[in-house]
Design a protein around this motif. Structure first.
Motif, PDB file in Angstrom:
ATOM      1  N   GLU A   1       0.876   1.144  -3.699  1.00  0.00           N
ATOM      2  CA  GLU A   1       2.232   1.463  -3.124  1.00  0.00           C
ATOM      3  C   GLU A   1       2.253   2.305  -1.729  1.00  0.00           C
ATOM      4  O   GLU A   1       2.426   3.005  -1.561  1.00  0.00           O
ATOM      5  N   LEU A   2       3.433   2.290  -1.153  1.00  0.00           N
ATOM      6  CA  LEU A   2       4.083   3.226  -0.423  1.00  0.00           C
ATOM      7  C   LEU A   2       4.687   4.878   0.038  1.00  0.00           C
ATOM      8  O   LEU A   2       5.032   4.577  -1.082  1.00  0.00           O
TER       9      LEU A   2
ATOM     10  N   ARG B   1       5.672   0.556   8.258  1.00  0.00           N
ATOM     11  CA  ARG B   1       5.339  -0.424   7.449  1.00  0.00           C
ATOM     12  C   ARG B   1       6.676  -0.583   6.294  1.00  0.00           C
ATOM     13  O   ARG B   1       6.850  -1.807   5.665  1.00  0.00           O
ATOM     14  N   THR B   2       8.927   0.066   6.541  1.00  0.00           N
ATOM     15  CA  THR B   2       9.016  -0.573   6.248  1.00  0.00           C
ATOM     16  C   THR B   2      10.389  -0.911   7.863  1.00  0.00           C
ATOM     17  O   THR B   2      10.192  -0.110   8.632  1.00  0.00           O
TER      18      THR B   2
ATOM     19  N   THR C   1      -5.756  -3.288  -6.320  1.00  0.00           N
ATOM     20  CA  THR C   1      -4.439  -2.916  -5.257  1.00  0.00           C
ATOM     21  C   THR C   1      -4.575  -2.990  -4.329  1.00  0.00           C
ATOM     22  O   THR C   1      -3.291  -3.109  -3.516  1.00  0.00           O
TER      23      THR C   1
ATOM     24  N   THR D   1      -1.677  -5.168  -4.956  1.00  0.00           N
ATOM     25  CA  THR D   1      -0.535  -4.890  -4.932  1.00  0.00           C
ATOM     26  C   THR D   1      -0.134  -4.354  -3.498  1.00  0.00           C
ATOM     27  O   THR D   1       0.958  -4.370  -2.689  1.00  0.00           O
ATOM     28  N   ARG D   2      -1.108  -3.906  -2.336  1.00  0.00           N
ATOM     29  CA  ARG D   2      -0.577  -3.255  -1.049  1.00  0.00           C
ATOM     30  C   ARG D   2      -0.126  -5.233  -0.402  1.00  0.00           C
ATOM     31  O   ARG D   2       0.669  -4.743   0.721  1.00  0.00           O
TER      32      ARG D   2
ATOM     33  N   GLU E   1       3.441  -5.691  -1.198  1.00  0.00           N
ATOM     34  CA  GLU E   1       4.219  -4.017  -0.861  1.00  0.00           C
ATOM     35  C   GLU E   1       4.692  -5.019   0.672  1.00  0.00           C
ATOM     36  O   GLU E   1       5.523  -4.588   1.535  1.00  0.00           O
ATOM     37  N   TYR E   2       3.583  -5.576   1.510  1.00  0.00           N
ATOM     38  CA  TYR E   2       3.201  -5.874   2.873  1.00  0.00           C
ATOM     39  C   TYR E   2       4.001  -6.571   2.985  1.00  0.00           C
ATOM     40  O   TYR E   2       5.098  -7.043   3.716  1.00  0.00           O
TER      41      TYR E   2
ATOM     42  N   ALA F   1       7.001  -7.885   0.807  1.00  0.00           N
ATOM     43  CA  ALA F   1       8.674  -7.125   0.863  1.00  0.00           C
ATOM     44  C   ALA F   1       8.006  -6.810   1.587  1.00  0.00           C
ATOM     45  O   ALA F   1      10.048  -6.672   2.173  1.00  0.00           O
ATOM     46  N   LYS F   2       8.006  -5.771   2.537  1.00  0.00           N
ATOM     47  CA  LYS F   2       8.786  -4.700   3.141  1.00  0.00           C
ATOM     48  C   LYS F   2       8.232  -4.377   4.546  1.00  0.00           C
ATOM     49  O   LYS F   2       8.922  -3.765   5.382  1.00  0.00           O
ATOM     50  N   THR F   3       6.623  -5.132   4.612  1.00  0.00           N
ATOM     51  CA  THR F   3       6.579  -5.019   5.986  1.00  0.00           C
ATOM     52  C   THR F   3       6.485  -5.940   6.860  1.00  0.00           C
ATOM     53  O   THR F   3       7.171  -5.852   8.168  1.00  0.00           O
TER      54      THR F   3
END
Ligand code: AMP
Length: 216
Positions: A57-58, A88-89, A168, A171-172, A175-176, A178-180
């Motif tokens: 996660e971030l 990243r966000t 993992t 998940t990374r 995260e990329y 959705a957020k980056t």
């Protein structure tokens, strides 16, 4: 010149950043490297970040932006910077603008390294580095010439990142996405985004990046 290398984990940001450092004397600022160093040194930041990183996660925007701010404060103004793994966000992108302005810098280019996700998992799960000099290897793509001995420094100890396992990594990636990835339109609106094909061989990706920077 100040540039961002943007792309999902395993896209080759670190590899390409290292080449730019070698060729142009630029400075690579990788929040992932800084955080791993903080975890190893068991600093307060490291203690806070460890479990989050292990889950893929971030870490908080405040923590990573403070790390970047401190690095830029210590850097000579003429040295160009490659941001690797940051921002990243959307919030980090806003914070980066403020930090750059504070240090009399501006963002010249954002280079998006495009890649196929399933191939990325294969790339990441097989990668490892020499524990002595940091040279990168891969179980399937790049083994040392003499198995177990680093080509570059002769070291015989190797290590793998704890977060380079399939769960993992997924998940990374999430995260990329959705957020980056949503940061890109912000930079597109400024007309500073260029794309390279990250599935191409490493040398071809480097050439594409050099061509973009030559025109920037
Ligand atoms: P990386 O080496 O860039 O793949 O980063 C490894 C891990 O460090 C990520 O999965 C996050 O947990 C954390 N991390 C690195 N950079 C950032 C960032 N800019 N914002 C939040 N977390 C980060």
């Amino acid at each position: 010149m100040n540039i961002i290398l943007l792309g999902p984990p395993g896209a080759g940001k670190g590899t390409q950043a290292a080449r730019l450092v070698e060729r142009h004397g630029m400075r690579q600022l990788s929040t992932g490297h800084m955080l791993r160093a903080a975890v190893a040194a068991q600093t307060p930041v490291g203690l806070e970040a460890k479990a989050i990183m292990d889950r893929g996660e971030l870490v908080s925007d405040e923590i990573v932006s403070a790390l970047i701010d401190a690095e830029l404060a210590a850097l000579a103004p003429g040295v160009g910077v490659i941001f690797d793994g940051y921002p990243r966000t959307a919030e980090q992108a806003v914070q980066l603008d403020a930090i750059l302005a504070k240090h009399g810098r501006k963002l010249d280019r954002v280079i998006e390294i495009g890649v196929d996700e399933d191939e990325l998992v294969h790339r990441i799960v097989g990668r490892y580095t020499c524990a002595t000099c940091g040279e990168g290897y891969h179980d399937d793509f790049k083994q040392p010439k003499l198995l177990g001995t680093c080509d570059k420094c002769g070291g015989t100890t190797f290590k793998r990142r704890k977060d380079d396992n399939e769960e993992t990594v997924r998940t990374r990636m999430a995260e990329y996405r959705a957020k980056t990835a949503p940061i890109l339109p912000l930079y597109e609106a400024r007309g500073i985004v260029s794309r390279v094909d990250g599935m191409a061989p490493i040398d071809a990706v480097s050439e594409a990046i050099e061509a973009i920077l030559a025109k920037a």
